[in-house]
Design a protein around this motif. Sequence first.
Motif, PDB file in Angstrom:
ATOM      1  N   ALA A 284       0.840  -1.196   0.000  1.00 32.45           N
ATOM      2  CA  ALA A 284       0.000   0.000   0.000  1.00 32.45           C
ATOM      3  C   ALA A 284       0.875   1.246   0.000  1.00 32.45           C
ATOM      4  O   ALA A 284       0.474   2.300  -0.461  1.00 32.45           O
ATOM      5  CB  ALA A 284      -0.906   0.000   1.228  1.00 32.45           C
ATOM      6  N   LEU A 285       2.087   1.118   0.558  1.00 32.30           N
ATOM      7  CA  LEU A 285       3.014   2.249   0.480  1.00 32.30           C
ATOM      8  C   LEU A 285       4.446   1.750   0.583  1.00 32.30           C
ATOM      9  O   LEU A 285       4.697   0.635   1.040  1.00 32.30           O
ATOM     10  CB  LEU A 285       2.729   3.254   1.598  1.00 32.30           C
ATOM     11  CG  LEU A 285       3.438   3.073   2.947  1.00 32.30           C
ATOM     12  CD1 LEU A 285       3.506   4.406   3.655  1.00 32.30           C
ATOM     13  CD2 LEU A 285       2.695   2.093   3.825  1.00 32.30           C
ATOM     14  N   VAL A 286       5.367   2.584   0.135  1.00 36.09           N
ATOM     15  CA  VAL A 286       6.792   2.271   0.221  1.00 36.09           C
ATOM     16  C   VAL A 286       7.410   3.260   1.187  1.00 36.09           C
ATOM     17  O   VAL A 286       7.346   4.471   0.967  1.00 36.09           O
ATOM     18  CB  VAL A 286       7.459   2.405  -1.167  1.00 36.09           C
ATOM     19  CG1 VAL A 286       8.949   2.143  -1.063  1.00 36.09           C
ATOM     20  CG2 VAL A 286       6.814   1.462  -2.156  1.00 36.09           C
ATOM     21  N   ILE A 287       7.965   2.758   2.287  1.00 34.25           N
ATOM     22  CA  ILE A 287       8.633   3.701   3.193  1.00 34.25           C
ATOM     23  C   ILE A 287      10.115   3.670   2.902  1.00 34.25           C
ATOM     24  O   ILE A 287      10.644   2.685   2.413  1.00 34.25           O
ATOM     25  CB  ILE A 287       8.347   3.423   4.686  1.00 34.25           C
ATOM     26  CG1 ILE A 287       8.492   1.953   5.023  1.00 34.25           C
ATOM     27  CG2 ILE A 287       6.987   3.931   5.085  1.00 34.25           C
ATOM     28  CD1 ILE A 287       8.209   1.659   6.471  1.00 34.25           C
ATOM     29  N   ARG A 288      10.760   4.769   3.217  1.00 38.31           N
ATOM     30  CA  ARG A 288      12.153   4.977   2.834  1.00 38.31           C
ATOM     31  C   ARG A 288      12.314   4.739   1.335  1.00 38.31           C
ATOM     32  O   ARG A 288      11.509   5.203   0.548  1.00 38.31           O
ATOM     33  CB  ARG A 288      13.086   4.135   3.696  1.00 38.31           C
ATOM     34  CG  ARG A 288      13.181   4.639   5.113  1.00 38.31           C
ATOM     35  CD  ARG A 288      14.139   3.834   5.941  1.00 38.31           C
ATOM     36  NE  ARG A 288      13.738   2.453   6.082  1.00 38.31           N
ATOM     37  CZ  ARG A 288      12.852   2.036   6.983  1.00 38.31           C
ATOM     38  NH1 ARG A 288      12.290   2.909   7.795  1.00 38.31           N
ATOM     39  NH2 ARG A 288      12.535   0.760   7.061  1.00 38.31           N
ATOM     40  N   VAL A 289      13.315   3.947   0.907  1.00 39.64           N
ATOM     41  CA  VAL A 289      13.498   3.821  -0.536  1.00 39.64           C
ATOM     42  C   VAL A 289      12.870   2.565  -1.094  1.00 39.64           C
ATOM     43  O   VAL A 289      12.046   2.629  -1.988  1.00 39.64           O
ATOM     44  CB  VAL A 289      14.997   3.860  -0.918  1.00 39.64           C
ATOM     45  CG1 VAL A 289      15.148   3.859  -2.421  1.00 39.64           C
ATOM     46  CG2 VAL A 289      15.629   5.107  -0.354  1.00 39.64           C
ATOM     47  N   GLY A 290      13.201   1.401  -0.544  1.00 36.63           N
ATOM     48  CA  GLY A 290      12.686   0.199  -1.193  1.00 36.63           C
ATOM     49  C   GLY A 290      11.938  -0.730  -0.285  1.00 36.63           C
ATOM     50  O   GLY A 290      12.063  -1.941  -0.419  1.00 36.63           O
ATOM     51  N   ASP A 291      11.200  -0.199   0.700  1.00 41.97           N
ATOM     52  CA  ASP A 291      10.505  -1.085   1.633  1.00 41.97           C
ATOM     53  C   ASP A 291       8.999  -1.041   1.418  1.00 41.97           C
ATOM     54  O   ASP A 291       8.312  -0.251   2.054  1.00 41.97           O
ATOM     55  CB  ASP A 291      10.809  -0.687   3.085  1.00 41.97           C
ATOM     56  CG  ASP A 291      12.304  -0.743   3.392  1.00 41.97           C
ATOM     57  OD1 ASP A 291      13.030  -1.280   2.549  1.00 41.97           O
ATOM     58  OD2 ASP A 291      12.719  -0.258   4.454  1.00 41.97           O
TER      59      ASP A 291
ATOM     60  N   LEU B 293      -3.742   8.509   7.664  1.00 42.76           N
ATOM     61  CA  LEU B 293      -4.622   8.397   6.496  1.00 42.76           C
ATOM     62  C   LEU B 293      -5.285   7.013   6.456  1.00 42.76           C
ATOM     63  O   LEU B 293      -6.502   6.897   6.325  1.00 42.76           O
ATOM     64  CB  LEU B 293      -3.811   8.636   5.221  1.00 42.76           C
ATOM     65  CG  LEU B 293      -4.552   8.479   3.892  1.00 42.76           C
ATOM     66  CD1 LEU B 293      -5.525   9.644   3.707  1.00 42.76           C
ATOM     67  CD2 LEU B 293      -3.566   8.442   2.732  1.00 42.76           C
ATOM     68  N   PHE B 294      -4.465   5.977   6.613  1.00 43.71           N
ATOM     69  CA  PHE B 294      -4.984   4.606   6.514  1.00 43.71           C
ATOM     70  C   PHE B 294      -5.955   4.262   7.645  1.00 43.71           C
ATOM     71  O   PHE B 294      -6.919   3.547   7.444  1.00 43.71           O
ATOM     72  CB  PHE B 294      -3.835   3.581   6.566  1.00 43.71           C
ATOM     73  CG  PHE B 294      -3.032   3.504   5.301  1.00 43.71           C
ATOM     74  CD1 PHE B 294      -3.447   4.142   4.153  1.00 43.71           C
ATOM     75  CD2 PHE B 294      -1.855   2.768   5.270  1.00 43.71           C
ATOM     76  CE1 PHE B 294      -2.699   4.062   2.983  1.00 43.71           C
ATOM     77  CE2 PHE B 294      -1.094   2.685   4.106  1.00 43.71           C
ATOM     78  CZ  PHE B 294      -1.521   3.331   2.959  1.00 43.71           C
ATOM     79  N   PHE B 295      -5.648   4.750   8.845  1.00 42.85           N
ATOM     80  CA  PHE B 295      -6.414   4.281  10.001  1.00 42.85           C
ATOM     81  C   PHE B 295      -7.293   5.370  10.607  1.00 42.85           C
ATOM     82  O   PHE B 295      -7.680   5.287  11.770  1.00 42.85           O
ATOM     83  CB  PHE B 295      -5.476   3.621  11.021  1.00 42.85           C
ATOM     84  CG  PHE B 295      -4.660   2.526  10.386  1.00 42.85           C
ATOM     85  CD1 PHE B 295      -5.272   1.376   9.921  1.00 42.85           C
ATOM     86  CD2 PHE B 295      -3.295   2.684  10.164  1.00 42.85           C
ATOM     87  CE1 PHE B 295      -4.541   0.375   9.279  1.00 42.85           C
ATOM     88  CE2 PHE B 295      -2.559   1.697   9.523  1.00 42.85           C
ATOM     89  CZ  PHE B 295      -3.190   0.533   9.078  1.00 42.85           C
ATOM     90  N   GLY B 296      -7.574   6.380   9.790  1.00 42.66           N
ATOM     91  CA  GLY B 296      -8.576   7.385  10.161  1.00 42.66           C
ATOM     92  C   GLY B 296      -8.290   8.119  11.460  1.00 42.66           C
ATOM     93  O   GLY B 296      -9.186   8.311  12.277  1.00 42.66           O
ATOM     94  N   VAL B 297      -7.039   8.525  11.671  1.00 42.06           N
ATOM     95  CA  VAL B 297      -6.716   9.293  12.880  1.00 42.06           C
ATOM     96  C   VAL B 297      -7.068  10.760  12.625  1.00 42.06           C
ATOM     97  O   VAL B 297      -6.522  11.373  11.710  1.00 42.06           O
ATOM     98  CB  VAL B 297      -5.215   9.164  13.235  1.00 42.06           C
ATOM     99  CG1 VAL B 297      -4.886   9.978  14.476  1.00 42.06           C
ATOM    100  CG2 VAL B 297      -4.846   7.698  13.443  1.00 42.06           C
ATOM    101  N   PRO B 298      -7.978  11.335  13.414  1.00 49.35           N
ATOM    102  CA  PRO B 298      -8.377  12.720  13.157  1.00 49.35           C
ATOM    103  C   PRO B 298      -7.311  13.718  13.611  1.00 49.35           C
ATOM    104  O   PRO B 298      -6.635  13.500  14.610  1.00 49.35           O
ATOM    105  CB  PRO B 298      -9.643  12.887  14.012  1.00 49.35           C
ATOM    106  CG  PRO B 298      -9.503  11.883  15.101  1.00 49.35           C
ATOM    107  CD  PRO B 298      -8.663  10.758  14.573  1.00 49.35           C
ATOM    108  N   THR B 299      -7.123  14.775  12.838  1.00 47.39           N
ATOM    109  CA  THR B 299      -6.176  15.829  13.218  1.00 47.39           C
ATOM    110  C   THR B 299      -6.857  17.192  13.064  1.00 47.39           C
ATOM    111  O   THR B 299      -7.884  17.296  12.403  1.00 47.39           O
ATOM    112  CB  THR B 299      -4.916  15.814  12.321  1.00 47.39           C
ATOM    113  OG1 THR B 299      -5.341  15.939  10.966  1.00 47.39           O
ATOM    114  CG2 THR B 299      -4.124  14.534  12.477  1.00 47.39           C
ATOM    115  N   VAL B 300      -6.292  18.196  13.679  1.00 46.14           N
ATOM    116  CA  VAL B 300      -6.819  19.562  13.569  1.00 46.14           C
ATOM    117  C   VAL B 300      -5.674  20.461  13.113  1.00 46.14           C
ATOM    118  O   VAL B 300      -4.619  20.472  13.738  1.00 46.14           O
ATOM    119  CB  VAL B 300      -7.356  20.055  14.939  1.00 46.14           C
ATOM    120  CG1 VAL B 300      -7.776  21.514  14.871  1.00 46.14           C
ATOM    121  CG2 VAL B 300      -8.525  19.196  15.402  1.00 46.14           C
ATOM    122  N   THR B 301      -5.867  21.185  12.020  1.00 47.88           N
ATOM    123  CA  THR B 301      -4.758  22.028  11.548  1.00 47.88           C
ATOM    124  C   THR B 301      -4.842  23.416  12.171  1.00 47.88           C
ATOM    125  O   THR B 301      -5.919  23.974  12.342  1.00 47.88           O
ATOM    126  CB  THR B 301      -4.763  22.187  10.013  1.00 47.88           C
ATOM    127  OG1 THR B 301      -6.125  22.172   9.593  1.00 47.88           O
ATOM    128  CG2 THR B 301      -3.994  21.086   9.344  1.00 47.88           C
TER     129      THR B 301
END
Length: 336
Positions: free
Chosen positions: A17-24, A297-305
């Motif tokens: 679903a995503l690549v963290i750092r360079v090749g993971d 984003l994936f686990f719907g954690v709410p934030t306030v800007t």
Amino acid sequence: PHSSPRTCMKCGQGTAALVIRVGDPFCRSCFREYFVHKFRAMLGKNRVIFPGEKVLLAVSGGPASSAMVRQVQEGLSREAAKRLRFIPGLVYVEEGAVRRQSPEQRQQTLAQMETLLQATGFPYHVIHLEEALELPQSILQPGPERASTASPSYKEAVDSFIQQQRQDRDSGTSVPGHSPQDRPAGPPATPCLPDAARSRELLRGFEAAATATAREELLEMLRTHLIVQTARDKGYAKVMTGESLTRVAVKLLTNLSLGRGAFLAVDTGFTDQRHGDVMVVRPMRDYTAKEIAFYNLFFGVPTVTVPPLFTKPREKPSIHQLVEDFLLGLQEEFPS
């Protein structure tokens, strides 16, 4: 660019679903496991938070501190073997006055934050930056080290905690939790703002700071003192802040640029003990901003800007801002 979707490097089954750092490449569930494990490992490895201890989580509404709160919620609800065993509370410093928000905007941000804080079910404290004007002189001195934290080792603390739990089970009393006055009662009323005169006085102090850099430093200093003072008043021995790896890197270069090299270790390390009786812990300092953003984003954690600090017309950006832009640019163009 890969034409076929990559598989997860960990389980070898799921689609990445995503690549963290360079090749993971990670699939969602492995990424979640990795994220949760990293938090627990950070606390387990450093062994500074004792079981049964009250810990104050400093929440700004931003991505990192919101992800930190979620990790604590996850950790408290896990199966018994892997549970976190401290007692969390939350603190939020409202800074609308110096962020050039109108009273209406401040009310709105406050209401959003209250919803977010209440949803956790933890006790919380909302402080306004204006309250820094009433802080006692004594905050400039480190508080006396608590006798209790100075003497027992982590192992002793764990043993006494287990013993206490056994006694509670035998006598039928519940696990010690929060005192009732900690817990917010009912739905929040319309959040009230400090007196307009106090806000003006605070703003005058900020406007007196000649540069954007000085204002950033002032804000950070006042915020830290307020959080530490709240921890003292409410009986918390530890404070957790949500600085990510990216934030810590910005802090490191900023400190060097400002001639604060002597404070690098305490400003960016896992623990900061310069306040004496209240220890600051940074459990998020192994997470990059990218990892945190994807987790939220994936686990719907709410934030306030929250809007940035005000700048004067034609003013050069602060050193903090420049360092941040530089580092984020590096991260994007040279991810390795």
